[in-house]
Write a protein that holds these residues in place. Structure first.
Motif, PDB file in Angstrom:
ATOM      1  N   ASP A  58      33.444  51.105  24.163  1.00 57.40           N
ATOM      2  CA  ASP A  58      32.775  49.836  24.468  1.00 57.40           C
ATOM      3  C   ASP A  58      33.690  48.659  24.138  1.00 57.40           C
ATOM      4  OD1 ASP A  58      30.520  50.948  25.403  1.00 57.40           O
ATOM      5  OD2 ASP A  58      29.259  50.509  23.662  1.00 57.40           O
ATOM      6  N   ALA A  59      34.407  48.793  23.023  1.00 58.25           N
ATOM      7  CA  ALA A  59      35.284  47.696  22.582  1.00 58.25           C
ATOM      8  C   ALA A  59      36.372  47.430  23.621  1.00 58.25           C
ATOM      9  CB  ALA A  59      35.899  48.042  21.234  1.00 58.25           C
ATOM     10  N   ALA A  60      36.977  48.491  24.122  1.00 62.19           N
ATOM     11  CA  ALA A  60      38.033  48.327  25.132  1.00 62.19           C
ATOM     12  C   ALA A  60      37.459  47.685  26.391  1.00 62.19           C
ATOM     13  CB  ALA A  60      38.646  49.685  25.453  1.00 62.19           C
ATOM     14  N   ASP A  61      36.280  48.126  26.748  1.00 67.85           N
ATOM     15  CA  ASP A  61      35.630  47.599  27.947  1.00 67.85           C
ATOM     16  C   ASP A  61      35.284  46.117  27.774  1.00 67.85           C
ATOM     17  OD1 ASP A  61      34.571  47.947  30.488  1.00 67.85           O
ATOM     18  OD2 ASP A  61      32.540  48.181  29.698  1.00 67.85           O
ATOM     19  N   VAL A  62      34.715  45.792  26.630  1.00 67.25           N
ATOM     20  CA  VAL A  62      34.316  44.397  26.374  1.00 67.25           C
ATOM     21  C   VAL A  62      35.549  43.497  26.306  1.00 67.25           C
ATOM     22  CG1 VAL A  62      33.299  42.839  24.659  1.00 67.25           C
ATOM     23  CG2 VAL A  62      32.148  44.975  25.229  1.00 67.25           C
ATOM     24  N   ALA A  63      36.613  43.985  25.686  1.00 66.21           N
ATOM     25  CA  ALA A  63      37.831  43.168  25.575  1.00 66.21           C
ATOM     26  C   ALA A  63      38.390  42.843  26.968  1.00 66.21           C
ATOM     27  CB  ALA A  63      38.876  43.898  24.737  1.00 66.21           C
ATOM     28  N   GLN A  64      38.332  43.821  27.858  1.00 70.93           N
ATOM     29  CA  GLN A  64      38.768  43.543  29.241  1.00 70.93           C
ATOM     30  C   GLN A  64      37.843  42.536  29.904  1.00 70.93           C
ATOM     31  OE1 GLN A  64      39.021  47.266  31.306  1.00 70.93           O
ATOM     32  NE2 GLN A  64      41.043  47.759  30.475  1.00 70.93           N
TER      33      GLN A  64
ATOM     34  N   ASN B  41      44.764  44.494  34.491  1.00 67.84           N
ATOM     35  CA  ASN B  41      45.484  43.882  35.618  1.00 67.84           C
ATOM     36  C   ASN B  41      44.815  44.206  36.948  1.00 67.84           C
ATOM     37  OD1 ASN B  41      47.348  42.665  34.017  1.00 67.84           O
ATOM     38  ND2 ASN B  41      48.931  44.220  34.291  1.00 67.84           N
ATOM     39  N   GLU B  42      44.387  45.443  37.097  1.00 65.68           N
ATOM     40  CA  GLU B  42      43.708  45.837  38.342  1.00 65.68           C
ATOM     41  C   GLU B  42      42.432  45.028  38.539  1.00 65.68           C
ATOM     42  OE1 GLU B  42      42.981  49.992  38.897  1.00 65.68           O
ATOM     43  OE2 GLU B  42      45.086  50.493  38.554  1.00 65.68           O
ATOM     44  N   LYS B  43      41.686  44.880  37.441  1.00 67.29           N
ATOM     45  CA  LYS B  43      40.440  44.092  37.535  1.00 67.29           C
ATOM     46  C   LYS B  43      40.742  42.642  37.915  1.00 67.29           C
ATOM     47  CE  LYS B  43      37.551  46.697  34.291  1.00 67.29           C
ATOM     48  NZ  LYS B  43      36.818  46.673  33.016  1.00 67.29           N
ATOM     49  N   LEU B  44      41.795  42.097  37.315  1.00 65.65           N
ATOM     50  CA  LEU B  44      42.134  40.696  37.614  1.00 65.65           C
ATOM     51  C   LEU B  44      42.586  40.534  39.062  1.00 65.65           C
ATOM     52  CD1 LEU B  44      44.042  39.688  34.336  1.00 65.65           C
ATOM     53  CD2 LEU B  44      41.759  38.973  35.051  1.00 65.65           C
ATOM     54  N   MET B  45      43.332  41.510  39.560  1.00 64.91           N
ATOM     55  CA  MET B  45      43.776  41.440  40.955  1.00 64.91           C
ATOM     56  C   MET B  45      42.576  41.530  41.900  1.00 64.91           C
ATOM     57  SD  MET B  45      46.891  40.816  40.783  1.00 64.91           S
ATOM     58  CE  MET B  45      47.295  40.876  42.512  1.00 64.91           C
ATOM     59  N   THR B  46      41.619  42.374  41.524  1.00 59.82           N
ATOM     60  CA  THR B  46      40.397  42.483  42.338  1.00 59.82           C
ATOM     61  C   THR B  46      39.647  41.156  42.348  1.00 59.82           C
ATOM     62  OG1 THR B  46      40.255  44.761  41.588  1.00 59.82           O
ATOM     63  CG2 THR B  46      38.317  43.880  42.702  1.00 59.82           C
ATOM     64  N   GLU B  47      39.640  40.502  41.182  1.00 54.86           N
ATOM     65  CA  GLU B  47      38.968  39.197  41.097  1.00 54.86           C
ATOM     66  C   GLU B  47      39.683  38.147  41.940  1.00 54.86           C
ATOM     67  OE1 GLU B  47      36.191  37.991  39.723  1.00 54.86           O
ATOM     68  OE2 GLU B  47      35.676  40.074  39.339  1.00 54.86           O
ATOM     69  N   ALA B  48      41.004  38.243  41.954  1.00 58.50           N
ATOM     70  CA  ALA B  48      41.790  37.225  42.661  1.00 58.50           C
ATOM     71  C   ALA B  48      41.759  37.449  44.163  1.00 58.50           C
ATOM     72  CB  ALA B  48      43.224  37.241  42.150  1.00 58.50           C
ATOM     73  N   LYS B  49      41.640  38.697  44.607  1.00 53.83           N
ATOM     74  CA  LYS B  49      41.714  39.021  46.033  1.00 53.83           C
ATOM     75  C   LYS B  49      40.650  38.347  46.893  1.00 53.83           C
ATOM     76  CE  LYS B  49      44.127  43.350  46.826  1.00 53.83           C
ATOM     77  NZ  LYS B  49      43.973  44.802  46.927  1.00 53.83           N
ATOM     78  N   PRO B  50      39.384  38.458  46.554  1.00 55.32           N
ATOM     79  CA  PRO B  50      38.370  37.889  47.446  1.00 55.32           C
ATOM     80  C   PRO B  50      38.609  36.419  47.752  1.00 55.32           C
ATOM     81  CG  PRO B  50      37.332  39.204  45.775  1.00 55.32           C
ATOM     82  CD  PRO B  50      38.782  39.105  45.409  1.00 55.32           C
ATOM     83  N   ALA B  51      39.095  35.690  46.750  1.00 57.68           N
ATOM     84  CA  ALA B  51      39.343  34.263  46.978  1.00 57.68           C
ATOM     85  C   ALA B  51      40.416  34.083  48.041  1.00 57.68           C
ATOM     86  CB  ALA B  51      39.776  33.611  45.673  1.00 57.68           C
ATOM     87  N   ARG B  52      41.478  34.907  47.941  1.00 56.54           N
ATOM     88  CA  ARG B  52      42.547  34.822  48.932  1.00 56.54           C
ATOM     89  C   ARG B  52      42.025  35.196  50.307  1.00 56.54           C
ATOM     90  NH1 ARG B  52      47.305  37.991  45.785  1.00 56.54           N
ATOM     91  NH2 ARG B  52      47.672  36.471  44.160  1.00 56.54           N
ATOM     92  N   GLN B  53      41.236  36.311  50.338  1.00 55.47           N
ATOM     93  CA  GLN B  53      40.736  36.759  51.642  1.00 55.47           C
ATOM     94  C   GLN B  53      39.828  35.716  52.264  1.00 55.47           C
ATOM     95  OE1 GLN B  53      39.046  40.543  50.650  1.00 55.47           O
ATOM     96  NE2 GLN B  53      40.994  41.608  50.846  1.00 55.47           N
ATOM     97  N   ARG B  54      38.993  35.131  51.435  1.00 56.29           N
ATOM     98  CA  ARG B  54      38.113  34.085  51.960  1.00 56.29           C
ATOM     99  C   ARG B  54      38.934  32.931  52.511  1.00 56.29           C
ATOM    100  NH1 ARG B  54      34.681  35.315  47.641  1.00 56.29           N
ATOM    101  NH2 ARG B  54      35.625  33.772  46.318  1.00 56.29           N
ATOM    102  N   GLY B  55      40.056  32.648  51.837  1.00 52.94           N
ATOM    103  CA  GLY B  55      40.923  31.573  52.298  1.00 52.94           C
ATOM    104  C   GLY B  55      41.478  31.869  53.682  1.00 52.94           C
TER     105      GLY B  55
END
Lengths: 206, 134
Positions: A58-64, B41-55
């Motif tokens: 949970d900690a790793a998940d929350v930190a992300q 990093n993967e999560k952040l890229m996923t977050e950043a992608k939709p904005a680019r695609q919408r653009g």
């Protein structure tokens, strides 16, 4: 004992000018700039979350989640508080949310220290001299266990002040409580920890 | 007890337990793993992608809409707004032309024709045979 590398990791923090430049870029959803913010704060945020959320997964998940939320909401970061305070505020809120969702009340202290109006507590132990206490693995475990047994309110203040060096005002801003409350919680948390260490000082823990 | 005094006492008490801070600070540092960072990093890229695609999606659409609006404004003929003076003069002109038309080709006789007709009738009745010897 803390390794030099680990200690260096903790100290890595951008200066204010660099941080401001990063903030400006992050507001424009610059992933690369945000990566540098993550580099600067990931270990500290993870350390805080790990002690607030008992389950390591949970900690790793929350930190992300802290960084993902920060990235999503960066355009709403107004700069009134420091970036560090803002990140810890997000971290604290997510830890509380996770604790509520998992329906696990954070383990309250076996000592009845959850009430802030409790009278002053002092440990009249003349042998209590932190300078003479050397941090070894056993002592570290006792300290960690004692921190984990505190209420969430005491624990968060103790970690933010004594571990992350946030000022009283910054903690008050992050937690949304008055400065006086921060101080009283910190006193109770320290007293709790001191009491937990008494058996160790008496040679009772081996 | 005043708040100031309470706070001063609290500061004093905290000072007496300042040593605990050292213990907390000396706890081993926590480090995140590379796998953790990679997942972030993967999560952040996923977050950043939709904005680019919408653009990419919305920018051409917005451009086309703007061009269309400009074309409408430029090429559709616009009638000038009728002023009060224009309207009045048109009304008078319309009335005069209608009146003239009635005078020329309207049904029935005009006042003048009516008078002439009356005279003709009178002359018809006063006709004599001498009139045939013209």
């Amino acid at each position: 004992m803390v390794s030099a590398g680990a200690a260096a990791l903790k100290r890595v923090q951008p200066d204010s000018a660099t941080e401001q430049a990063l903030v400006d870029r992050c507001r424009q959803r610059d992933v690369e700039a945000f990566g540098k913010v993550v580099d600067a704060y990931q270990h500290r945020v993870f350390g805080f979350v790990k002690r607030m959320v008992v389950n390591p997964e949970d900690a790793a998940d929350v930190a992300q989640e802290v960084f993902v939320r920060a990235f999503q909401a960066f355009d709403r970061f107004d700069g009134r508080s420091s970036l560090r305070t803002w990140l810890f505020r997000i971290a604290h809120n997510l830890c509380i949310d996770r604790a509520r969702k998992s329906d696990r009340s954070l383990q309250e202290s076996s000592l009845d220290l959850t009430h802030e109006d409790e009278g002053t507590m002092d440990i009249p132990d003349q042998r209590w001299d932190p300078e003479l206490l050397v941090m070894n693995e056993e002592l570290a475990q006792i300290v960690e266990k004692s921190i984990a047994s505190m209420s969430e309110k005491l624990r968060s203040v103790l970690l933010l002040h004594d571990r992350e060096d946030l000022a009283y005002e910054e903690i008050a801003s992050a937690l949304g409580v008055p400065v006086g409350t921060v101080k009283s919680r910190l006193f109770l948390a320290r007293a709790h920890l001191q009491q937990a260490l008494t058996p160790y000082l008496n040679g009772g823990i081996h | 007890m005043s708040n100031y005094r309470k706070e001063a006492e609290l500061d004093e008490l905290l000072q007496s337990k300042e040593g605990v801070k050292g213990l907390i600070g000396e706890l081993p540092e926590d480090t995140v793993s590379l796998a953790w960072r990679s997942a972030l990093n993967e999560k952040l890229m996923t977050e950043a992608k939709p904005a680019r695609q919408r653009g990419w999606l919305w920018k051409p659409v917005a451009g086309l809409a703007l061009a269309g609006a400009l074309a409408l404004v430029t090429f559709i003929p616009r009638t000038p707004p009728a002023t009060t003076a224009n309207f009045e003069s048109k009304l008078v002109n319309a009335h005069l032309s209608l009146s003239n038309a009635r005078e020329v080709a309207g049904t029935g006789l005009t006042a003048y024709e009516s008078m002439q007709e009356t005279k003709a009738v009178d002359s018809f009745h006063s006709w004599t045979e001498a009139d045939l010897n013209l």
